[in-house]
Design a protein around this motif. Sequence first.
Motif, short mmCIF file in Angstrom:
data_model
loop_
_atom_site.label_atom_id
_atom_site.label_comp_id
_atom_site.label_asym_id
_atom_site.label_seq_id
_atom_site.Cartn_x
_atom_site.Cartn_y
_atom_site.Cartn_z
N ALA A 1 0.81 -1.14 -0.15
CA ALA A 1 0.07 -0.19 -0.08
C ALA A 1 0.79 1.14 -0.04
O ALA A 1 1.93 1.42 0.83
CB ALA A 1 -0.92 -0.05 1.25
N GLY B 1 -6.75 -2.38 -7.38
CA GLY B 1 -6.83 -2.29 -5.93
C GLY B 1 -8.47 -1.80 -5.65
O GLY B 1 -9.04 -1.97 -5.16
N ARG C 1 -11.36 -2.38 -3.68
CA ARG C 1 -12.13 -1.45 -2.81
C ARG C 1 -13.43 -1.44 -3.48
O ARG C 1 -14.47 -1.16 -2.49
CB ARG C 1 -11.43 0.01 -3.35
CG ARG C 1 -10.05 0.07 -2.45
CD ARG C 1 -9.26 1.26 -2.97
NE ARG C 1 -7.94 1.36 -2.41
CZ ARG C 1 -7.69 2.06 -1.28
NH1 ARG C 1 -8.76 2.74 -0.75
NH2 ARG C 1 -6.55 2.01 -0.92
N ALA D 1 -10.42 0.64 2.36
CA ALA D 1 -9.32 -0.12 1.99
C ALA D 1 -9.15 -1.32 2.96
O ALA D 1 -8.66 -2.54 2.53
CB ALA D 1 -8.00 0.67 2.51
N SER E 1 -9.23 -5.20 1.79
CA SER E 1 -8.05 -6.26 2.10
C SER E 1 -8.69 -7.45 2.57
O SER E 1 -8.23 -8.60 2.26
CB SER E 1 -7.03 -5.60 3.06
OG SER E 1 -6.20 -6.33 3.52
N ARG F 1 -1.27 -6.43 -6.54
CA ARG F 1 -0.45 -6.95 -5.45
C ARG F 1 -0.13 -8.52 -6.25
O ARG F 1 0.98 -8.99 -5.83
CB ARG F 1 -1.33 -7.42 -4.16
CG ARG F 1 -1.80 -6.37 -3.50
CD ARG F 1 -0.98 -5.53 -2.80
NE ARG F 1 -1.39 -4.58 -1.98
CZ ARG F 1 -2.19 -3.46 -2.35
NH1 ARG F 1 -2.04 -3.07 -3.51
NH2 ARG F 1 -2.44 -2.58 -1.37
N ARG G 1 0.51 8.38 2.51
CA ARG G 1 -0.99 8.20 2.65
C ARG G 1 -1.61 9.02 3.55
O ARG G 1 -2.65 9.60 3.47
CB ARG G 1 -1.17 6.62 3.01
CG ARG G 1 -2.87 6.06 3.03
CD ARG G 1 -3.32 6.30 1.76
NE ARG G 1 -2.80 5.98 0.73
CZ ARG G 1 -3.23 4.53 -0.04
NH1 ARG G 1 -3.88 3.74 0.88
NH2 ARG G 1 -2.59 4.44 -1.11
N VAL H 1 -1.64 0.66 7.58
CA VAL H 1 -0.77 0.14 6.50
C VAL H 1 -0.09 -1.04 6.95
O VAL H 1 -0.08 -2.26 6.01
CB VAL H 1 0.26 1.35 6.14
CG1 VAL H 1 1.21 0.88 5.17
CG2 VAL H 1 -0.49 2.55 5.21
N ARG I 1 -2.48 -4.19 6.97
CA ARG I 1 -2.86 -4.36 5.86
C ARG I 1 -2.05 -5.13 4.79
O ARG I 1 -2.31 -6.06 4.30
CB ARG I 1 -3.38 -3.28 4.82
CG ARG I 1 -4.31 -3.37 3.72
CD ARG I 1 -5.43 -2.27 3.56
NE ARG I 1 -4.84 -0.99 3.40
CZ ARG I 1 -4.55 -0.56 2.11
NH1 ARG I 1 -4.79 -1.33 0.99
NH2 ARG I 1 -4.05 0.53 1.92
N ASP I 2 -0.58 -4.80 4.96
CA ASP I 2 0.39 -5.48 4.29
C ASP I 2 0.49 -6.81 5.01
O ASP I 2 0.88 -7.67 4.20
CB ASP I 2 1.66 -4.70 4.40
CG ASP I 2 1.63 -3.37 3.77
OD1 ASP I 2 0.84 -2.92 2.95
OD2 ASP I 2 2.69 -2.52 3.92
#
Length: 204
Positions: A12, A35, A39, A74, A78, A109, A136, A156, A159-160
Amino acid sequence: MMGFTVAIDGPAAAGKGTVSRAVARHFGFAHLDTGLLYRAVGAKVLEGMTPEEAAETLQAADLENEDLRSNAVAEAASRAAAIPAVRAALVDFQRSFAMRAGGAVLDGRDIGTVICPDAQVKLFITATPEVRAARRHAELRAKGEDVTLGQVLADVEARDARDSSRAEAPLKPAPDAEEMDTSTMDIDAAVARAIALITLRREA
Ligand code: DC
């Protein structure tokens, strides 16, 4: 004419979108921010749909939703993206976009690993979590979202971690991807490097 596909993956807020848009403009390629598909699914889940139904009924108009850039969407994206049936429902659309005449750049991704393993150019764009969170945060604040840098960094990183550890199409560089760390590079340098690489492969 044969398709020419550029696959751009990474975590992200690493700069994938900016590099993809610049590359598409430079070469006249079509650009798909994948993405945004996830989303749009996430946004429909927040409205009460099941993730599977949201993915299977996705329409072009769902991508126009103004709220797709929020942190809440977001996060929902995810979560939905870890469900194999959700990913499967979005594959054909992405692959036909990639094959269009005139060239295409897709960012996401799993573009270089799963969607377009035969892409002519693969880039994996990263930056440290702190740099990505700061970018961001600035974007969200500019849009009037009331979040702290600490919250954005935590989001972030969460999410990663989810995107990288899922069983289906996890975030990871393809073995033949060129890795680019944009925490040590300004955006013009990243764009110039991407354009140089694509120019080489087009002439090959
Ligand atoms: O690129 P983005 O931050 O807009 O993506 C939102 C979420 O969608 C991301 O956290 C994971 C998911 N995603 C995915 O699983 N595969 C893609 N190709 C693109 C996004």
